[in-house]
Design an enzyme around this catalytic site. Structure first.
Site, PDB file in Angstrom:
ATOM      1  N   GLY A 147     -46.233  18.479  20.925  1.00  0.00           N
ATOM      2  CA  GLY A 147     -47.137  18.984  19.904  1.00  0.00           C
ATOM      3  C   GLY A 147     -48.580  18.836  20.356  1.00  0.00           C
ATOM      4  N   CYS A 164     -58.043  18.587  22.441  1.00  0.00           N
ATOM      5  CA  CYS A 164     -57.179  18.712  21.256  1.00  0.00           C
ATOM      6  C   CYS A 164     -57.608  19.868  20.356  1.00  0.00           C
ATOM      7  CB  CYS A 164     -57.144  17.402  20.473  1.00  0.00           C
ATOM      8  SG  CYS A 164     -56.547  16.007  21.461  1.00  0.00           S
TER       9      CYS A 164
END
Length: 227
Positions: free
Chosen positions: A78, A181
């Site tokens: 993820g 991110c």
């Protein structure tokens, strides 16, 4: 019931080789859930793009990556894009989540808690930011977390892979070539920057393992492996 967990110290290892080790380990834990383990390691410079990311968050082209000496992988964890490199403690827990409620979100919070408690030993107060994973010091991320949860053969519980990357004393300039991110309004930091000194990696590994054993309520058995 106390679970025994192997801590396997791989030293420095190429990302691709570690990725293959993880996949093999997941298959082994699916077959025998007593083979729980955590790989601790450092990678040569590499950017990895998770399932939620895209190459648009890598701000340099292929030629520039070669000049920088940084590899690029798209992976099945993820999260978005992140950086791994020397001076960063990377951990890949391969755990059967049924032991911890089979709850992936809870598992991520537990990984964060391990780092928060560990950093407190150095006088570094860290925490969480609502809606974001990882561990933060103010608005700067010190530890990224991105995991994968694979269903076991019975389809009843999850086996974890991928994990965390704690900035001990990496080259922080390598984060400037990505949108870490996928977050545009936050920064990154490291233990070295916050403490104003180098921190031995072996010391960090030992401290992290103590905190992991406490949070996950496991007994850890250490093993170093030359790769």
């Amino acid at each position: 019931m106390v679970t025994t967990c192997k801590i396997i110290d791989l030293g420095k290892i190429e990302y691709g080789a570690a990725f293959e080790l993880q996949k093999q380990a997941v298959r082994e834990v699916m077959a025998d859930k007593s083979t729980t383990r955590v790989y601790l390691l450092e990678h040569p410079p590499v950017y990895t793009i998770g399932r939620a990311g895209g190459e648009h968050h890598v701000l340099v082209d292929e030629q520039q990556l070669k000049q920088l000496g940084i590899s690029l992988y798209e992976v099945d964890r993820g999260g978005d894009v992140t950086y791994h490199g020397p001076g960063q403690l990377v951990g890949y827990p391969i755990l059967p989540l049924a032991r911890w409620g089979n709850d992936v979100r809870r598992y991520i919070r537990m990984l964060e808690e391990v780092v928060i408690r560990f950093l407190r030993e150095y006088g570094i107060e860290s925490g969480r930011i609502e809606g974001l994973s990882g561990v933060w010091v103010g608005n700067e991320k010190i530890c990224a977390i991105g995991v994968k949860a694979s269903r076991d053969r019975a389809g009843k519980s999850f086996i974890t892979s991928h994990g965390f990357a704690l900035n001990v004393q990496p080259d922080l300039s390598h984060f400037t070539h990505i949108v870490p991110c996928g977050i545009v309004d936050k920064g990154v930091t490291s233990m070295q920057r916050l403490l104003g000194r180098e921190v031995p990696m072996d010391e960090v590994k030992r401290g992290w393992v103590r905190s992991f054993a406490e949070v996950f309520e496991v007994q850890c058995v250490w093993k170093r492996v030359a790769v």
